[in-house]
Design an enzyme around this catalytic site. Structure first.
Site, mmCIF file in Angstrom:
data_model
loop_
_atom_site.group_PDB
_atom_site.id
_atom_site.type_symbol
_atom_site.label_atom_id
_atom_site.label_comp_id
_atom_site.label_asym_id
_atom_site.label_seq_id
_atom_site.Cartn_x
_atom_site.Cartn_y
_atom_site.Cartn_z
ATOM 1 N N CYS A 2 35.097 43.807 50.682
ATOM 2 C CA CYS A 2 33.645 43.744 50.797
ATOM 3 C C CYS A 2 33.046 44.443 49.586
ATOM 4 O O CYS A 2 33.690 45.243 48.911
ATOM 5 C CB CYS A 2 33.187 44.469 52.055
ATOM 6 S SG CYS A 2 33.977 43.878 53.540
ATOM 7 N N ARG A 27 33.262 39.665 45.863
ATOM 8 C CA ARG A 27 34.230 40.463 46.622
ATOM 9 C C ARG A 27 34.356 39.981 48.070
ATOM 10 O O ARG A 27 35.326 40.305 48.751
ATOM 11 C CB ARG A 27 33.813 41.938 46.620
ATOM 12 C CG ARG A 27 33.787 42.553 45.245
ATOM 13 C CD ARG A 27 33.267 43.972 45.318
ATOM 14 N NE ARG A 27 34.179 44.821 46.032
ATOM 15 C CZ ARG A 27 35.100 45.596 45.470
ATOM 16 N NH1 ARG A 27 35.217 45.613 44.155
ATOM 17 N NH2 ARG A 27 35.885 46.348 46.191
ATOM 18 N N TRP A 75 33.687 40.481 53.639
ATOM 19 C CA TRP A 75 34.899 39.679 53.819
ATOM 20 C C TRP A 75 35.488 40.167 55.135
ATOM 21 O O TRP A 75 35.979 41.283 55.213
ATOM 22 C CB TRP A 75 35.848 39.911 52.648
ATOM 23 C CG TRP A 75 37.053 39.028 52.670
ATOM 24 C CD1 TRP A 75 37.162 37.777 52.135
ATOM 25 C CD2 TRP A 75 38.342 39.335 53.245
ATOM 26 N NE1 TRP A 75 38.427 37.281 52.354
ATOM 27 C CE2 TRP A 75 39.167 38.210 53.018
ATOM 28 C CE3 TRP A 75 38.870 40.426 53.915
ATOM 29 C CZ2 TRP A 75 40.490 38.165 53.449
ATOM 30 C CZ3 TRP A 75 40.189 40.383 54.352
ATOM 31 C CH2 TRP A 75 40.985 39.250 54.116
ATOM 32 N N ASN A 101 33.747 49.448 53.436
ATOM 33 C CA ASN A 101 34.713 48.527 52.850
ATOM 34 C C ASN A 101 36.105 49.064 53.136
ATOM 35 O O ASN A 101 36.358 50.241 52.890
ATOM 36 C CB ASN A 101 34.467 48.465 51.330
ATOM 37 C CG ASN A 101 35.542 47.690 50.611
ATOM 38 O OD1 ASN A 101 36.133 46.768 51.170
ATOM 39 N ND2 ASN A 101 35.805 48.041 49.364
ATOM 40 N N GLY A 102 36.992 48.222 53.669
ATOM 41 C CA GLY A 102 38.337 48.707 54.010
ATOM 42 C C GLY A 102 38.506 48.669 55.522
ATOM 43 O O GLY A 102 37.740 48.010 56.229
ATOM 44 N N GLU A 485 51.986 29.421 39.226
ATOM 45 C CA GLU A 485 50.576 29.707 38.976
ATOM 46 C C GLU A 485 49.733 28.432 39.110
ATOM 47 O O GLU A 485 48.631 28.469 39.658
ATOM 48 C CB GLU A 485 50.417 30.325 37.581
ATOM 49 C CG GLU A 485 48.992 30.587 37.142
ATOM 50 C CD GLU A 485 48.246 31.609 38.000
ATOM 51 O OE1 GLU A 485 48.855 32.265 38.855
ATOM 52 O OE2 GLU A 485 47.022 31.717 37.803
ATOM 53 N N LYS A 489 46.640 28.190 41.688
ATOM 54 C CA LYS A 489 45.267 27.885 41.261
ATOM 55 C C LYS A 489 44.721 26.706 42.046
ATOM 56 O O LYS A 489 43.589 26.723 42.506
ATOM 57 C CB LYS A 489 45.196 27.540 39.760
ATOM 58 C CG LYS A 489 45.249 28.651 38.769
ATOM 59 C CD LYS A 489 44.022 29.515 38.663
ATOM 60 C CE LYS A 489 44.119 30.700 39.577
ATOM 61 N NZ LYS A 489 44.804 31.850 39.075
ATOM 62 N N GLU A 492 44.001 27.610 45.697
ATOM 63 C CA GLU A 492 42.860 28.522 45.822
ATOM 64 C C GLU A 492 41.519 27.811 45.738
ATOM 65 O O GLU A 492 40.631 28.068 46.536
ATOM 66 C CB GLU A 492 42.877 29.528 44.654
ATOM 67 C CG GLU A 492 43.660 30.762 44.877
ATOM 68 C CD GLU A 492 43.371 31.769 43.789
ATOM 69 O OE1 GLU A 492 42.830 32.832 44.104
ATOM 70 O OE2 GLU A 492 43.665 31.507 42.614
ATOM 71 N N HIS A 508 67.250 20.891 46.215
ATOM 72 C CA HIS A 508 67.730 21.659 47.376
ATOM 73 C C HIS A 508 66.725 21.672 48.514
ATOM 74 O O HIS A 508 66.748 22.569 49.346
ATOM 75 C CB HIS A 508 68.076 23.087 46.930
ATOM 76 C CG HIS A 508 69.123 23.098 45.860
ATOM 77 N ND1 HIS A 508 70.465 23.030 46.130
ATOM 78 C CD2 HIS A 508 69.005 23.106 44.512
ATOM 79 C CE1 HIS A 508 71.142 23.013 44.991
ATOM 80 N NE2 HIS A 508 70.275 23.058 43.996
ATOM 81 N N LYS A 607 37.913 38.577 45.614
ATOM 82 C CA LYS A 607 38.419 38.894 44.281
ATOM 83 C C LYS A 607 39.332 40.112 44.300
ATOM 84 O O LYS A 607 40.357 40.150 43.639
ATOM 85 C CB LYS A 607 37.233 39.132 43.342
ATOM 86 C CG LYS A 607 37.620 39.406 41.897
ATOM 87 C CD LYS A 607 38.146 38.160 41.237
ATOM 88 C CE LYS A 607 38.508 38.383 39.784
ATOM 89 N NZ LYS A 607 39.352 37.263 39.306
HETATM 90 C C1 AGP Z 1 44.367 34.814 41.485
HETATM 91 O O1 AGP Z 1 43.726 33.644 41.166
HETATM 92 C C2 AGP Z 1 44.099 35.288 42.847
HETATM 93 N N1 AGP Z 1 42.714 35.418 43.108
HETATM 94 C C3 AGP Z 1 44.935 36.424 43.364
HETATM 95 O O2 AGP Z 1 46.213 35.930 43.596
HETATM 96 C C4 AGP Z 1 45.036 37.686 42.488
HETATM 97 O O3 AGP Z 1 45.765 37.408 41.327
HETATM 98 C C5 AGP Z 1 45.698 38.803 43.280
HETATM 99 O O4 AGP Z 1 44.897 39.094 44.388
HETATM 100 C C6 AGP Z 1 45.936 40.052 42.460
HETATM 101 O O5 AGP Z 1 44.752 40.644 42.029
HETATM 102 P P1 AGP Z 1 44.790 41.839 40.982
HETATM 103 O O6 AGP Z 1 45.233 41.283 39.683
HETATM 104 O O7 AGP Z 1 43.379 42.341 40.941
HETATM 105 O O8 AGP Z 1 45.750 42.841 41.535
#
Ligand code: AGP
Length: 612
Positions: A2, A27, A75, A101-102, A485, A489, A492, A508, A607
């Site tokens: 959050c 966030r 969040w 937050n948390g 990756e 992407k 996401e 496999h 984020k």
């Molecule tokens: C990446 O596109 C993602 N949003 C996510 O996997 C991110 O890389 C991960 O949460 C790690 O974040 P950080 O680099 O701030 O630790």
């Protein structure tokens, strides 16, 4: 996850809080809320479910004049996204307001013990307001009450609380590693927020509140104390960030902007570290000498998500250039498997946010074992930078889109530079090889720029595949983390089911999935494993799977085999990940926009991930 913000000062608090929430929205964005405090005991409070715009519409024309305010963008962890669960949360008498937050781990026990009336929400936060109100009513000072409540509420979290009877005062706390609190120091005003973005329009003078610290904030000054109430002397730091970096400019989305910023970003990373005479100097993040470097017996790289994929590339560099055995660990797994560590194990953590709770926990584990630590981070002053012995800052400006793009290139490049540097310190890399790598890296801005010039071609491919529901990404060697990756992407931002695999693994199991409805993206530059990649591509085609092949510039050997070809600009094969990841970012971006997805704020994501 959050975003929280508080303001106290002479300017109208409402617009400042709303602007701050806009900057923190990345966030968390399933609901939002605001509370404003004036020279009266009642305060204004509004909540709205959904994106921040819903709150802005709801409060339009109704914001009262106020000298202080709190804001929250959520969040969800406890309780579904709903107005009643949005923050600020209040006590039953509406005297205390809290944004948080948390996670409060023992909130159920606390609810039973401290309820001052019925609870309106399912949040773990609301009980904090009840607890604070009880203490304030008994005559306790707000700061003391927050300290006492924090001592009882277990977990990792940050909060800001206000007592409506003393409206110009905010009390902020940071407990544990989840979610930072930064105080922004202004002229006759002060702010506190989860991260720097919300503070930058107002001040560059900031103080990072550490775990276990509390800030008692008034317009004319801030007092810091520890958990025992002892005063702390904390001096503001001046931030280098340019607030303009946090706006979209001519781009439609932050993700698009950040992808297109990458040629400049790699230059920013190299500035002062890669020198045209052929040497690297990474001493800004390596506070150790050659004797120390020679004693390292092992490197462990930790991170989550995209940062872990960078770590996987870094492992190749570390072994190749520094000749140190290297392993990669998912930070969340690392901490729970009782890893064998000692003072000769260098732990390298990667976290663009510097606040990822799993990465911080892994770093704590390494600290307990006495490991030297270097962290790679894009956020000056973030918690990872405070735990590690040395920090390599990315210096690529804020990354606002939830999907990481430019910070991946930055972290891969810092790992490249760090490996060269350690190789030199250890005597495992001769100066000619170092110079070759430096010269190759200096080609990256040009090469990444060339990938972006061909974005239109990737956009056309994206339009062709935008409606599929499954995607496979295959790569070998340095291409394997890039396959992971690419799949991450796409998942996401477009919500397409995607799998990344080491191409050798395909036979496999994953091959069973392939048919004409599941395209495969194959990362196949001309390197030592090209022939093997070609065989994998043939195997996919034999099962009627469509293949998008990423090949080296001018390589036509897959024409007529692959359905679509993306040519990658010329670059040293060791640096191929830097050019092969960019088309995958573009592919995910264009497919997501084609499908009408919310690219910058994908559902369910945040984020900065500060909860386990
Ligand atoms: C990446 O596109 C993602 N949003 C996510 O996997 C991110 O890389 C991960 O949460 C790690 O974040 P950080 O680099 O701030 O630790």
């Amino acid at each position: 996850m959050c975003g929280i913000i508080g303001y106290t000062g002479r300017r109208p608090a409402g617009p400042i809080i709303l602007d701050g929430l806009r900057r923190l929205e990345y966030r968390g964005y399933d609901s939002a809320g605001i509370a404003l405090f004036g020279d009266h005991q009642d305060f204004y409070v509004a909540h709205a479910t959904g994106k921040l715009d819903a709150l802005i519409q709801r409060v339009e024309g109704t914001l009262p004049p106020a000298i202080a305010g709190l804001g929250h963008t959520r969040w969800a962890t406890h309780g579904e996204p709903a107005d009643r669960n949005a923050h600020p949360q209040l006590d039953p008498d509406g005297r205390i307001a809290v944004v948080h937050n948390g996670i409060i781990e023992n909130f159920e026990v606390l609810r039973r013990k401290y309820a001052r009336g019925p609870f309106r929400s399912e949040t773990d936060t609301e009980v904090l307001a009840h607890m604070l109100a009880g203490r304030i009513e008994r005559g306790e000072d707000l700061l003391d009450a927050v300290r006492a409540v924090a001592a009882e509420a277990t977990g990792a979290y940050s909060l800001i609380a206000v007592d409506a009877t003393d409206p110009g005062r905010l009390v902020a706390a940071r407990i544990g590693n989840a979610g930072g609190i930064v105080v922004g120091v202004g002229e006759h005003e002060n702010l506190a927020a989860s991260d720097l973005n919300a503070l930058l329009p107002h001040t560059r003078q900031v103080v990072f509140v550490e775990p276990g610290e509390f800030a008692d904030i008034r317009a004319e000054g801030v007092r810091y104390v520890d958990a025992a109430g002892q005063d702390l002397v904390k001096t503001p730091e001046t931030l280098p960030y340019d607030p303009v970096a946090a706006v979209k400019g001519p781009y439609k989305h932050f993700m698009q902007k950040e992808i297109f910023e990458q040629p400049g970003a790699v230059l920013d990373v190299m500035r002062g570290r890669y020198f045209p005479d052929g040497h690297v100097d990474m001493s800004d993040g390596v506070p150790f000498d050659a004797a120390w470097a020679r004693q390292i017996t092992r490197v462990v790289l930790v991170g989550m998500g995209t940062s872990m994929h960078s770590a996987m590339i870094g492992r190749h560099y570390m072994e190749r250039f520094a000749r140190i055995p290297a392993e990669v660990d998912n930070a969340a797994e690392f901490r729970y498997r009782r890893p064998v560590l000692d003072k000769h194990t260098l732990v390298i953590s990667i976290a663009q946010s510097g606040e990822t709770v799993d990465t911080l926990a892994a770093m704590d584990e390494a600290r307990r074992a006495g490991c030297p630590q270097i962290t790679i981070c894009n956020t000056p002053g973030a918690q990872t930078t405070r735990v590690a012995d040395g920090t390599l800052l990315m210096r690529v400006g804020p990354e606002i889109a939830v999907a990481s793009t430019k910070t991946m290139l930055a972290s891969m490049l810092l790992l490249h530079g760090l490996s060269l540097y350690l190789g030199r310190l250890r005597g495992t890399l001769d100066p000619t090889a170092e110079a070759e790598q430096v010269r190759a890296a200096l080609q990256l801005p040009r090469a990444v720029g060339e990938v972006l010039e061909a974005a239109g071609h990737v956009e056309a491919i994206a339009a062709k595949y935008a409606q599929v529901e499954d995607f496979l990404f295959l790569g070998r060697g340095l291409g394997f983390p890039i396959a992971l990756e690419g799949a991450l992407k796409l998942k996401e931002v477009s919500y397409i089911h995607a799998e990344g695999y080491a191409a050798g693994e395909m036979k496999h199991g994953p091959i069973a999935l392939i048919d004409e409805r599941m395209p495969t993206l194959a990362i196949a530059p001309r390197d030592e494993v090209f022939d093997k990649m070609r065989s994998n591509i043939e195997q996919v085609r034999a099962r009627r799977g469509e293949v998008i092949a990423m090949v080296s510039q001018g390589d036509h050997s897959l024409d007529g085999i692959a359905s679509d070809i993306i040519e990658l600009p010329e670059i040293d094969p060791i640096l191929a990940p830097f050019v092969s990841v960019v088309p995958l970012q573009l592919l995910a971006y264009y497919i997501a926009t084609e499908r009408g997805a919310d690219v910058d704020q994908p559902r369910n994501l945040a984020k900065t991930v500060v909860v386990e």
